[in-house]
Design a protein around this motif. Structure first.
Motif, short mmCIF file in Angstrom:
data_model
loop_
_atom_site.label_atom_id
_atom_site.label_comp_id
_atom_site.label_asym_id
_atom_site.label_seq_id
_atom_site.Cartn_x
_atom_site.Cartn_y
_atom_site.Cartn_z
N THR A 1 0.84 -1.19 0.00
CA THR A 1 0.00 0.00 0.00
C THR A 1 0.88 1.24 0.00
N PRO A 2 0.96 1.96 -1.12
CA PRO A 2 1.83 3.14 -1.20
C PRO A 2 1.24 4.32 -0.43
N MET A 3 2.11 5.09 0.20
CA MET A 3 1.71 6.29 0.93
C MET A 3 2.50 7.47 0.39
N THR A 4 1.82 8.38 -0.27
CA THR A 4 2.49 9.55 -0.85
C THR A 4 3.02 10.48 0.22
N MET A 5 2.26 10.61 1.32
CA MET A 5 2.69 11.51 2.40
C MET A 5 2.12 11.03 3.72
N MET A 6 2.94 11.11 4.77
CA MET A 6 2.52 10.76 6.12
C MET A 6 2.33 12.04 6.93
N GLY A 7 1.48 11.95 7.95
CA GLY A 7 1.25 13.10 8.83
C GLY A 7 0.74 12.62 10.18
N LYS A 8 0.45 13.56 11.05
CA LYS A 8 -0.07 13.22 12.37
C LYS A 8 -1.53 12.79 12.26
N ALA A 9 -1.91 11.82 13.07
CA ALA A 9 -3.27 11.30 13.05
C ALA A 9 -4.19 12.18 13.88
N THR A 10 -4.35 13.41 13.41
CA THR A 10 -5.24 14.38 14.02
C THR A 10 -6.05 15.05 12.92
N VAL A 11 -7.06 15.79 13.31
CA VAL A 11 -7.86 16.51 12.31
C VAL A 11 -6.98 17.47 11.52
N GLU A 12 -6.10 18.18 12.23
CA GLU A 12 -5.21 19.12 11.56
C GLU A 12 -4.21 18.40 10.67
N GLY A 13 -3.70 17.25 11.16
CA GLY A 13 -2.75 16.48 10.36
C GLY A 13 -3.37 15.93 9.10
N LEU A 14 -4.61 15.44 9.22
CA LEU A 14 -5.32 14.92 8.05
C LEU A 14 -5.57 16.03 7.04
N GLU A 15 -5.92 17.19 7.51
CA GLU A 15 -6.17 18.32 6.61
C GLU A 15 -4.91 18.70 5.84
N LYS A 16 -3.78 18.73 6.54
CA LYS A 16 -2.52 19.10 5.90
C LYS A 16 -2.11 18.08 4.85
N VAL A 17 -2.22 16.79 5.19
CA VAL A 17 -1.86 15.74 4.24
C VAL A 17 -2.80 15.76 3.03
N ALA A 18 -4.10 15.93 3.29
CA ALA A 18 -5.08 15.94 2.21
C ALA A 18 -4.81 17.07 1.22
N GLN A 19 -4.47 18.24 1.74
CA GLN A 19 -4.18 19.37 0.86
C GLN A 19 -3.01 19.06 -0.06
N SER A 20 -1.97 18.46 0.49
CA SER A 20 -0.77 18.18 -0.29
C SER A 20 -0.99 17.06 -1.31
N VAL A 21 -1.67 15.98 -0.89
CA VAL A 21 -1.81 14.81 -1.74
C VAL A 21 -2.92 14.99 -2.79
N LEU A 22 -4.03 15.63 -2.42
CA LEU A 22 -5.17 15.73 -3.32
C LEU A 22 -5.06 16.88 -4.32
N GLN A 23 -4.33 17.90 -3.98
CA GLN A 23 -4.26 19.09 -4.84
C GLN A 23 -3.83 18.77 -6.28
N PRO A 24 -2.75 18.02 -6.49
CA PRO A 24 -2.33 17.76 -7.88
C PRO A 24 -3.35 16.95 -8.68
N VAL A 25 -4.14 16.13 -7.99
CA VAL A 25 -5.08 15.23 -8.69
C VAL A 25 -6.42 15.91 -8.96
N PHE A 26 -6.93 16.65 -7.98
CA PHE A 26 -8.28 17.19 -8.09
C PHE A 26 -8.34 18.71 -8.27
N HIS A 27 -7.29 19.43 -7.97
CA HIS A 27 -7.38 20.89 -7.97
C HIS A 27 -6.37 21.60 -8.86
N ALA A 28 -5.61 20.85 -9.62
CA ALA A 28 -4.69 21.50 -10.55
C ALA A 28 -5.49 22.25 -11.62
#
Length: 304
Positions: A162-189
Motif C-alpha cells: 500500500t503506497p503512501m504519498t505523504m505521512m502526517g499526524k493522526a489528528t484533524v489538523e494532520g489529516l487536513e494538511k496531508v489531504a491538501q498536499s496529496v489531493l491538490q495535484p489530482v483534483f485541484h490542478a
C-alpha cells in the motif's frame, strides 16, 4: 625475593583478568546505542502485509524486490540528483575545494538507502520509508503491473503493498494538511476536469478519529466539483491510520484489476477472496459494512 617480584610482575600485566574487560563491554554497548527509525510527518513510504510470523523474512524479500526495481526504473538517477556537475570551465583553487566538498557530500548521500524499514508493533504489517526519486504510487503500481503481466515471482511471504504519498499526524489538523498536499495535484490542478472518486480508509491501533470523520474530511477536501462513484471511479483515495500517524495516496481505476496491489493474489488468485471483495463492494453500496477497518478496508461514499 625473586619469586615475589615475579608474582607482582605477573599480576601487573592484567591481560587475562576478566574484570579488566568489563568496562570495555559497557563502553561498547554505549557506543552501539542509536535511535530506531520512526515514521515522521512528511515521510513517504509503503505499507506491506505478510504471512504471520514471517515479518523478518518478508522484510528481507521486500528490500531485495524494492532495490531491484529501483535499479531497473531509476538506474543512476540517485547519483545524478546528488552528485556534483562537471564544469568545462577553468577552476581556481577555491572552486576545486568546493567541488571536492560537494563530492564528499555526494558520496555520503549515496550511502543513504532509498528504502528504510520501520518496525511497527503489529503482526503481519511492515512499513518502508522511501525517499526521492521513489514515488510510492508509481513504484508499487509498476511492481504489481509487471506481476500481472507474468513477471517471475521472487518472493514468498509478501502479500499486499500500500503506497503512501505523504505521512502526517493522526489528528484533524494532520489529516487536513496531508489531504491538501496529496489531493491538490489530482483534483485541484488548473484545468482539471470533474472526476469520479471513492475513499478507502484503514485504521490500525487507532480509535481517536472515527471512520466517518475521516471520510467527511477527505470528501470535503476533494470538493463539490467532483462526484462519488464506488464502482467506476477514476481515482481511489487510500488512507491508512496507524496509532498517531496517518498516510494518504491516490491510486488509479485499475486498483481492483491489480488485486488491490496484493501480490499474493496476483500470482495465486483465490476464488474465496474474489467473492469476498464482490460482497464487500455490494455491502458498501447498500451502506451496510460489517468488516473491521484493519481486516478489510472498504470503498466509502461521500457522506458530506
Amino acid at each position: 625475593m625473586d619469586e615475589s617480584k615475579k608474582r607482582k610482575s605477573d599480576s601487573g600485566t592484567g591481560g587475562s583478568d576478566p574484570k579488566k574487560s568489563k568496562p570495555w563491554r559497557v563502553l561498547k554497548k554505549s557506543q552501539a546505542s542509536y535511535a530506531a527509525p520512526s515514521i515522521e510527518p512528511g515521510d513517504a513510504g509503503i505499507w506491506a502485509t505478510c504471512e504471520m510470523g514471517k515479518e523478518g523474512k518478508c522484510t528481507a524479500e521486500l528490500k531485495d524486490l524494492f532495490e531491484g526495481y529501483a535499479a531497473k526504473l531509476y538506474g543512476g538517477a540517485e547519483v545524478q540528483v546528488e552528485g556534483a556537475s562537471d564544469d568545462e570551465a577553468k577552476v581556481d583553487i577555491e572552486a576545486e575545494i568546493k567541488r571536492e566538498v560537494r563530492g564528499m557530500k555526494s558520496k555520503s548521500a549515496k550511502k543513504e538507502t532509498l528504502f528504510q524499514p520501520v518496525k511497527v508493533d503489529i503482526q503481519c504489517v511492515l512499513f518502508f520509508k522511501t525517499r526521492e526519486p521513489i514515488e510510492p504510487v508509481e513504484f508499487v503500481h509498476r511492481i504489481c503491473q509487471d506481476a500481472l503481466e507474468g513477471a517471475t515471482k521472487r518472493h514468498r511471504w509478501v502479500k499486499r503493498l500500500t503506497p503512501m504519498t505523504m505521512m502526517g499526524k493522526a489528528t484533524v489538523e494532520g489529516l487536513e494538511k496531508v489531504a491538501q498536499s496529496v489531493l491538490q495535484p489530482v483534483f485541484h490542478a488548473e484545468g482539471t476536469p470533474a472526476k469520479k472518486f471513492a475513499i478507502r480508509p484503514t485504521r490500525r491501533n487507532h480509535n481517536i478519529m472515527k471512520r466517518d470523520e475521516i471520510i467527511r474530511q477527505i470528501a470535503s477536501a476533494v470538493g463539490a466539483g467532483h462526484s462519488v462513484d464506488l464502482k467506476n471511479y477514476d481515482h481511489l483515495i487510500l488512507v491508512d491510520v496507524y496509532r498517531n500517524v496517518l498516510g494518504m495516496s491516490v491510486v488509479g481505476s485499475d486498483f481492483e484489476t491489480l488485486k488491490q496491489f496484493n501480490l499474493a493474489e496476483i500470482y495465486d488468485p483465490s476464488p474465496k477472496t474474489e467473492e469476498r471483495h464482490d460482497a464487500t463492494r455490494d455491502a458498501g453500496r447498500k451502506g451496510d459494512i460489517q468488516a473491521s477497518d484493519a481486516e478489510m478496508p472498504q470503498i466509502i461514499p461521500n457522506t458530506s
